[in-house]
Write an enzyme that holds these catalytic residues in place. Structure first.
Site, PDB file in Angstrom:
ATOM      1  N   SER A 228     -10.613  -1.651   4.284  1.00 18.94           N
ATOM      2  CA  SER A 228      -9.615  -1.783   5.528  1.00 18.94           C
ATOM      3  C   SER A 228      -9.467  -0.344   6.053  1.00 18.94           C
ATOM      4  O   SER A 228      -8.437   0.443   5.341  1.00 18.94           O
ATOM      5  CB  SER A 228      -8.434  -2.316   4.919  1.00 18.94           C
ATOM      6  OG  SER A 228      -8.816  -3.783   4.203  1.00 18.94           O
TER       7      SER A 228
ATOM      8  N   GLU B 251      -4.470   2.895   7.020  1.00 22.21           N
ATOM      9  CA  GLU B 251      -4.440   2.827   5.272  1.00 22.21           C
ATOM     10  C   GLU B 251      -5.093   3.910   4.733  1.00 22.21           C
ATOM     11  O   GLU B 251      -4.665   4.422   3.755  1.00 22.21           O
ATOM     12  CB  GLU B 251      -5.038   1.549   5.037  1.00 22.21           C
ATOM     13  CG  GLU B 251      -4.677   1.183   3.547  1.00 22.21           C
ATOM     14  CD  GLU B 251      -5.553  -0.041   2.975  1.00 22.21           C
ATOM     15  OE1 GLU B 251      -5.306  -1.101   3.865  1.00 22.21           O
ATOM     16  OE2 GLU B 251      -5.802  -0.370   2.059  1.00 22.21           O
TER      17      GLU B 251
ATOM     18  N   ARG C 149       0.811  -1.010  -0.271  1.00 21.23           N
ATOM     19  CA  ARG C 149       0.018   0.038  -0.075  1.00 21.23           C
ATOM     20  C   ARG C 149       0.805   1.353  -0.021  1.00 21.23           C
ATOM     21  O   ARG C 149       0.369   2.338   0.597  1.00 21.23           O
ATOM     22  CB  ARG C 149      -1.058   0.062   1.215  1.00 21.23           C
ATOM     23  CG  ARG C 149      -1.900  -1.244   1.403  1.00 21.23           C
ATOM     24  CD  ARG C 149      -2.759  -1.058   0.389  1.00 21.23           C
ATOM     25  NE  ARG C 149      -3.777  -2.244   0.619  1.00 21.23           N
ATOM     26  CZ  ARG C 149      -3.738  -3.511   0.457  1.00 21.23           C
ATOM     27  NH1 ARG C 149      -2.423  -3.975  -0.346  1.00 21.23           N
ATOM     28  NH2 ARG C 149      -4.391  -4.623   0.594  1.00 21.23           N
TER      29      ARG C 149
HETATM   30  C1  LIG Z   1     -15.543  -1.221   0.436  1.00 17.87           C
HETATM   31  C2  LIG Z   1     -14.167  -0.895   0.323  1.00 17.87           C
HETATM   32  C3  LIG Z   1     -13.261  -2.018  -0.126  1.00 17.87           C
HETATM   33  C4  LIG Z   1     -11.992  -1.660  -0.375  1.00 17.87           C
HETATM   34  N1  LIG Z   1     -10.971  -2.830  -0.563  1.00 17.87           N
HETATM   35  C5  LIG Z   1      -9.931  -2.579  -0.891  1.00 17.87           C
HETATM   36  C6  LIG Z   1      -8.890  -3.569  -1.106  1.00 17.87           C
HETATM   37  O1  LIG Z   1      -9.229  -4.807  -0.938  1.00 17.87           O
HETATM   38  N2  LIG Z   1      -7.684  -3.298  -1.341  1.00 17.87           N
HETATM   39  C7  LIG Z   1      -7.126  -2.059  -1.244  1.00 17.87           C
HETATM   40  O2  LIG Z   1      -6.100  -2.007  -1.826  1.00 17.87           O
HETATM   41  N3  LIG Z   1      -7.989  -0.920  -1.033  1.00 17.87           N
HETATM   42  C8  LIG Z   1      -9.266  -1.125  -1.062  1.00 17.87           C
HETATM   43  N4  LIG Z   1     -10.082  -0.332  -0.755  1.00 17.87           N
HETATM   44  C9  LIG Z   1      -9.573   1.041  -0.462  1.00 17.87           C
HETATM   45  C10 LIG Z   1      -9.986   1.841  -1.945  1.00 17.87           C
HETATM   46  O3  LIG Z   1     -10.777   1.276  -2.740  1.00 17.87           O
HETATM   47  C11 LIG Z   1      -8.572   2.105  -2.627  1.00 17.87           C
HETATM   48  O4  LIG Z   1      -7.449   2.888  -2.107  1.00 17.87           O
HETATM   49  C12 LIG Z   1      -8.381   3.105  -4.194  1.00 17.87           C
HETATM   50  O5  LIG Z   1      -7.605   2.820  -4.955  1.00 17.87           O
HETATM   51  C13 LIG Z   1      -9.157   4.283  -4.002  1.00 17.87           C
HETATM   52  O6  LIG Z   1      -9.553   4.869  -5.158  1.00 17.87           O
HETATM   53  P1  LIG Z   1     -10.148   6.326  -5.496  1.00 17.87           P
HETATM   54  O7  LIG Z   1     -10.201   6.381  -6.826  1.00 17.87           O
HETATM   55  O8  LIG Z   1     -11.545   6.405  -4.422  1.00 17.87           O
HETATM   56  O9  LIG Z   1      -9.311   7.264  -4.654  1.00 17.87           O
HETATM   57  P2  LIG Z   1      -9.342   8.356  -3.396  1.00 17.87           P
HETATM   58  O10 LIG Z   1      -9.502   7.452  -2.096  1.00 17.87           O
HETATM   59  O11 LIG Z   1     -10.270   9.392  -4.030  1.00 17.87           O
HETATM   60  O12 LIG Z   1      -7.695   8.856  -3.384  1.00 17.87           O
HETATM   61  C14 LIG Z   1      -7.055   7.808  -2.708  1.00 17.87           C
HETATM   62  C15 LIG Z   1      -5.701   8.671  -2.758  1.00 17.87           C
HETATM   63  O13 LIG Z   1      -5.124   8.567  -4.280  1.00 17.87           O
HETATM   64  C16 LIG Z   1      -4.889  10.109  -4.601  1.00 17.87           C
HETATM   65  N5  LIG Z   1      -5.193  10.227  -5.890  1.00 17.87           N
HETATM   66  C17 LIG Z   1      -6.645   9.799  -6.548  1.00 17.87           C
HETATM   67  N6  LIG Z   1      -6.597   9.804  -7.714  1.00 17.87           N
HETATM   68  C18 LIG Z   1      -5.522  10.639  -8.186  1.00 17.87           C
HETATM   69  C19 LIG Z   1      -4.813  10.931  -9.402  1.00 17.87           C
HETATM   70  N7  LIG Z   1      -5.581  10.982 -10.731  1.00 17.87           N
HETATM   71  N8  LIG Z   1      -3.639  11.564  -9.253  1.00 17.87           N
HETATM   72  C20 LIG Z   1      -2.878  11.820  -8.253  1.00 17.87           C
HETATM   73  N9  LIG Z   1      -3.447  11.459  -7.039  1.00 17.87           N
HETATM   74  C21 LIG Z   1      -4.713  10.858  -6.935  1.00 17.87           C
HETATM   75  C22 LIG Z   1      -5.572  11.020  -3.652  1.00 17.87           C
HETATM   76  O14 LIG Z   1      -4.894  12.079  -3.424  1.00 17.87           O
HETATM   77  C23 LIG Z   1      -5.437  10.091  -2.434  1.00 17.87           C
HETATM   78  O15 LIG Z   1      -3.944  10.238  -1.807  1.00 17.87           O
HETATM   79  C24 LIG Z   1     -11.445  -0.459  -0.320  1.00 17.87           C
HETATM   80  C25 LIG Z   1     -12.402   0.478  -0.016  1.00 17.87           C
HETATM   81  C26 LIG Z   1     -13.883   0.471   0.166  1.00 17.87           C
HETATM   82  C27 LIG Z   1     -14.699   1.443   0.397  1.00 17.87           C
END
Ligand SMILES: Cc1cc2nc3c(=O)[nH]c(=O)nc-3n(C[C@H](O)[C@H](O)[C@H](O)COP(=O)(O)OP(=O)(O)OC[C@H]3O[C@@H](n4cnc5c(N)ncnc54)[C@H](O)[C@@H]3O)c2cc1C
Length: 334
Positions: A234, A330, A158
Site C-alpha cells: 500500500s 505510507e 502505521r
Molecule cells: C507486496 C507488499 C505488501 C505489503 N503489505 C503490507 C501490509 O499488508 N501491511 C503493512 O503494514 N505493510 C505492508 N507492506 C509494507 C512492508 O512490508 C512493511 O512496512 C515492513 O514492515 C517493511 O519491512 P522491511 O524489513 O522491508 O523494512 P524497510 O522497508 O527496509 O524499512 C522500513 C522502516 O523501518 C526502519 N527500520 C527497518 N529495520 C529497522 C531496525 N532494525 N531498526 C531501526 N529501524 C529499522 C527503516 O528505517 C524504515 O523507516 C507491504 C509491502 C509489500 C512490498
C-alpha cells in the site's frame, strides 16, 4: 553499494553494513563514527517500504540478528523474544507451528521483525502492536541499549515512536511478542468470513494453519509480487476523517466504503478514492497505479524514485480536488 528494495529502484550508498549481534553493531558504530563522522546513517530492513529518490549519500545499516527465544510462559501465553533480522513471515509460520497464536492475520507481509515494530504493520484487523510486549534498541549515537514497553512505543495506525521522534536514532535489535496458546481466529475484516466459507472450512473448527493459508491466497491474488513488478505494498495510508466529513462524502457517494475509527472518526479506503479519481491501472511514464489494487503504485520497469514520486503527487492532487482529502504516503521516502 546497491541497496535492495522491493520497488526495484536503482539506488547506491557509500557503504552497506550488515551485523549479526549487538556487539557487532557497536563495533560497526565505533568504526562509522571514526571514519564517516559527517555522513548520514540509515537503518533499513528488507527495503519493502522504502522509496529511494536518488542515491543515499551515507552509510546504510541492516540487521542480521537472528534467534527466537522463549522468555517466559504461563498456561495461556508465551513471551517470545525475536531477533530484529528474522523475516517476519518466517517467524509467523514458526509461531503457528509451535502453537503460539495472534499473528496469523499478518501472514505474508514482507519485511523483518525490527521493521514490523517500527512500522506497526497491520492487516485484516490485526496490528503488530496488538502482540508486541517490548522492543529493544541500541542508540546509533553511543551504542547504549534501551527497552521500550509497548505503551511507550506510541503505537497508532502505521505509526510508532520509532517513525516519529526516534526516527534515525536507534537500531531495533530484538522484539518481544506476547502470544496466546489458544487460537482465536479474527475474521471480522477483509472478507475473511466469506473466504473461510469459500475454502470449505467451518469457522468453529478453523485452524491457524488454515487461516494463514487463506490469507496467503487472498494476498497472492490481490497484490503484485515485487519479484515480478516492483512495489512497496500500500503506497498510501487509508485516510481517517471526521464524522462530519464522512457524512458529507457519503451524501454525494453513498457507495463509499467507510469503517469506524478511533475517537468517533471514520476511516476511508484510499484505494477506492484513487479508483474513483480515475487512476486505477493508469500509468505516468514508467510508474503506474496497479490495475487490481489502486492503493499500490508499481514500477513497470526502469522507473526512478522520482518517477514514482511524480505519480504519487498526481494521484494526491486528483484525490484532493475530487474529495477534499489529502492522502498521506505510507511508504518512507529516502
Ligand atoms: C507486496 C507488499 C505488501 C505489503 N503489505 C503490507 C501490509 O499488508 N501491511 C503493512 O503494514 N505493510 C505492508 N507492506 C509494507 C512492508 O512490508 C512493511 O512496512 C515492513 O514492515 C517493511 O519491512 P522491511 O524489513 O522491508 O523494512 P524497510 O522497508 O527496509 O524499512 C522500513 C522502516 O523501518 C526502519 N527500520 C527497518 N529495520 C529497522 C531496525 N532494525 N531498526 C531501526 N529501524 C529499522 C527503516 O528505517 C524504515 O523507516 C507491504 C509491502 C509489500 C512490498
Amino acid at each position: 553499494m546497491r541497496i535492495d528494495n522491493t520497488f526495484g529502484i536503482e539506488a547506491q550508498c557509500r557503504e552497506l553494513i550488515t551485523y549479526d549481534s549487538e556487539e557487532a553493531l557497536r563495533k560497526a558504530l565505533a568504526r562509522i563514527h571514526k571514519l564517516y563522522a559527517d555522513l548520514p546513517l540509515l537503518h533499513i530492513g528488507l527495503g519493502s517500504n522504502l522509496l529511494f529518490l536518488g542515491d543515499y549519500e551515507g552509510i546504510v545499516l541492516k540487521s542480521d540478528i537472528k534467534g527466537i527465544r522463549l522468555k517466559d510462559e504461563t498456561e495461556s501465553e508465551v513471551l517470545v523474544e525475536v531477533g530484529a533480522g528474522e523475516v517476519c513471515d518466517d517467524f509467523i509460520a514458526e509461531a503457528i507451528h509451535r502453537g503460539w497464536y495472534g499473528m496469523e492475520n499478518l501472514s505474508l507481509i514482507p519485511g523483518q521483525i525490527g521493521a514490523a515494530a517500527v512500522q506497526n504493520i497491520g492487516a485484516y484487523g490485526v496490528e503488530a502492536c496488538d502482540v508486541i510486549d517490548e522492543v529493544k534498541g541500541i542508540s546509533l549515537k553511543d551504542g547504549a541499549e534501551h527497552i521500550w514497553k509497548r505503551n511507550e512505543c506510541k503505537y497508532g495506525y502505521r505509526q510508532s515512536i520509532f517513525k516519529e521522534e526516534l526516527w534515525g536514532k536507534y537500531a531495533i535489535t530484538r522484539v518481544t511478542f506476547r502470544l496466546s496458546k489458544r487460537f482465536e481466529p479474527k475474521l471480522q475484516y477483509g472478507g475473511l468470513v466469506k473466504a473461510t466459507q469459500l475454502a470449505g472450512f467451518a469457522e468453529s473448527t478453523l485452524t491457524a494453519e488454515q487461516l494463514r493459508q487463506i490469507i496467503i491466497d487472498i494476498r497472492r491474488a490481490k497484490l503484485p509480487d515485487p519479484k515480478e513488478q516492483g512495489n512497496a505494498g500500500s503506497f498510501f495510508k487509508n485516510p481517517v476523517v471526521s464524522k462530519e466529513k464522512a457524512e458529507q462524502l457519503l451524501s454525494e457517494h453513498p457507495a463509499m466504503p467507510h469503517y469506524p475509527a478511533e475517537n468517533g472518526k471514520v476511516k476511508l479506503a484510499a484505494g477506492w478514492l484513487i479508483e474513483q479519481a480515475g487512476w486505477k491501472g493508469k500509468s505516468l511514464g514508467p510508474a503506474a497505479v496497479h490495475d487490481r489494487q489502486a492503493l499500490v503504485l508499481v514500477n513497470k520497469g526502469g522507473a526512478t524514485g522520482k518517477d514514482i514520486q511524480r505519480l504519487c503527487q498526481a494521484v494526491k492532487n486528483d484525490v484532493k480536488e475530487q474529495f477534499g482529502i489529502a492522502l498521506e504516503p505510507e511508504v518512507n521516502f529516502i
